[in-house]
Design a protein around this motif. Structure first.
Motif, mmCIF file in Angstrom:
data_model
loop_
_atom_site.group_PDB
_atom_site.id
_atom_site.type_symbol
_atom_site.label_atom_id
_atom_site.label_comp_id
_atom_site.label_asym_id
_atom_site.label_seq_id
_atom_site.Cartn_x
_atom_site.Cartn_y
_atom_site.Cartn_z
ATOM 1 N N TYR A 22 10.441 71.374 47.047
ATOM 2 C CA TYR A 22 9.952 70.558 45.924
ATOM 3 C C TYR A 22 10.878 70.632 44.719
ATOM 4 N N ALA A 23 11.254 71.831 44.314
ATOM 5 C CA ALA A 23 12.120 71.988 43.142
ATOM 6 C C ALA A 23 13.524 71.456 43.448
ATOM 7 N N PRO A 24 14.120 70.732 42.520
ATOM 8 C CA PRO A 24 15.477 70.217 42.747
ATOM 9 C C PRO A 24 16.512 71.342 42.719
ATOM 10 N N ILE A 25 17.651 71.078 43.332
ATOM 11 C CA ILE A 25 18.740 72.043 43.310
ATOM 12 C C ILE A 25 19.458 71.942 41.973
ATOM 13 N N ALA A 26 19.583 73.055 41.287
ATOM 14 C CA ALA A 26 20.219 73.068 39.972
ATOM 15 C C ALA A 26 21.738 72.936 40.112
ATOM 16 N N GLN A 27 22.390 72.784 38.975
ATOM 17 C CA GLN A 27 23.845 72.620 38.976
ATOM 18 C C GLN A 27 24.554 73.832 39.571
ATOM 19 N N SER A 28 23.968 75.008 39.406
ATOM 20 C CA SER A 28 24.589 76.230 39.918
ATOM 21 C C SER A 28 24.381 76.417 41.416
ATOM 22 N N GLY A 29 23.591 75.556 42.039
ATOM 23 C CA GLY A 29 23.413 75.610 43.483
ATOM 24 C C GLY A 29 22.129 76.305 43.917
ATOM 25 N N LEU A 30 22.056 76.590 45.210
ATOM 26 C CA LEU A 30 20.848 77.171 45.782
ATOM 27 C C LEU A 30 20.504 78.543 45.198
ATOM 28 N N VAL A 31 21.542 79.281 44.770
ATOM 29 C CA VAL A 31 21.283 80.632 44.257
ATOM 30 C C VAL A 31 20.354 80.606 43.057
ATOM 31 N N GLN A 32 20.281 79.487 42.354
ATOM 32 C CA GLN A 32 19.412 79.391 41.179
ATOM 33 C C GLN A 32 17.948 79.547 41.556
ATOM 34 N N LYS A 33 17.614 79.278 42.820
ATOM 35 C CA LYS A 33 16.220 79.328 43.241
ATOM 36 C C LYS A 33 15.651 80.746 43.209
ATOM 37 N N ILE A 34 16.521 81.754 43.138
ATOM 38 C CA ILE A 34 16.011 83.123 43.003
ATOM 39 C C ILE A 34 15.309 83.311 41.661
ATOM 40 N N PHE A 35 15.617 82.413 40.721
ATOM 41 C CA PHE A 35 14.957 82.418 39.410
ATOM 42 C C PHE A 35 13.442 82.326 39.561
ATOM 43 N N TYR A 36 12.979 81.558 40.563
ATOM 44 C CA TYR A 36 11.549 81.348 40.746
ATOM 45 C C TYR A 36 10.842 82.587 41.280
ATOM 46 N N MET A 37 11.604 83.549 41.772
ATOM 47 C CA MET A 37 11.050 84.846 42.154
ATOM 48 C C MET A 37 11.235 85.860 41.020
ATOM 49 N N HIS A 38 12.365 85.757 40.358
ATOM 50 C CA HIS A 38 12.714 86.692 39.290
ATOM 51 C C HIS A 38 11.759 86.579 38.092
ATOM 52 N N LEU A 39 11.482 85.369 37.675
ATOM 53 C CA LEU A 39 10.644 85.173 36.485
ATOM 54 C C LEU A 39 9.220 85.706 36.656
#
Length: 220
Positions: A24-41
């Motif tokens: 669902y969430a779009p891929i950010a400019q920094s790539g797939l690694v940005q998706k770890i943000f959704y676990m980190h936060l």
């Protein structure tokens, strides 16, 4: 019963959250690694909530001297250190991809690491050989004093600037709506996990206290 309900909600919430992260969430400019943000936060936020619970429960123990509040403080500290550890680990992986380093001595990261050490020390204190009432009293005082670092973690990016996304947020145009949906879904899912773990640990500590009381009674 409450723990079982929270556990079921946690399982469902985590599954939904994973769907939001990867589909669902779009891929950010920094790539797939940005998706770890959704676990980190969520780990970071619920760690801070845990330490706030330690703070409140410690104050209540000092006023009422009820062992229930001591157990709540202990359980919340354990869950908080676990979530803080996960936040630091996921943050390091993210930092390696974003900055090229596993760690930077940044105000946000440094205060978070200090917070982890303080509450890890709090847990060590809770397991030292000491009289139950005296230990509960000392831990309550430390649980209050330790919370002084928590607002520093929360506001460090605004106070001193930071390479952390919190410090850059003021300069950014904000996240997309689907990103925010994923963030809030994660906060809810991890909230159910947090609640289930906290209640379970409080019950375990209560059972442990009853067993200790039985052993003392048998010895007498």
């Amino acid at each position: 019963m409450k723990v079982k309900i929270l556990a079921v909600l946690a399982g469902i919430g985590l599954l939904v959250h994973q769907y939001f992260i990867w589909f669902y969430a779009p891929i950010a400019q920094s790539g797939l690694v940005q998706k770890i943000f959704y676990m980190h936060l969520p780990c970071s936020w619920w760690a801070l909530v845990s330490f706030f619970v330690v703070f409140v429960a410690s104050i209540l123990y000092l006023f009422k001297r009820d062992e229930v509040f001591d157990r709540v403080a202990g359980a919340a500290a354990e869950v908080g250190v676990l979530f803080a550890s996960l936040a630091l680990l996921t943050g390091s992986v993210w930092a390696r991809a974003e900055w090229g380093h596993w760690w930077l001595w940044d105000p946000k990261l440094t205060t978070a690491l200090i917070m982890w050490y303080v509450y890890a020390g709090y847990l060590v204190l809770r397991n030292t050989p000491m009289g139950r009432d005296r230990k509960a009293l000392v831990c309550a005082v430390l649980g209050i004093v330790a919370f002084l670092d928590v607002p520093l973690v929360f506001f460090s990016a605004k106070l001193w600037g930071s390479a952390h996304p919190d410090g850059l947020a003021r300069k950014s145009s904000g996240m997309e709506v689907r990103m925010w949906h994923t963030v809030f879904t994660g906060l809810a899912a991890f909230g159910f996990v947090w609640g289930a773990m906290l209640l379970s640990r409080v019950k375990q500590l209560a059972h442990h206290a009853r067993l200790e009381a039985l052993f003392v009674w048998d010895d007498e």
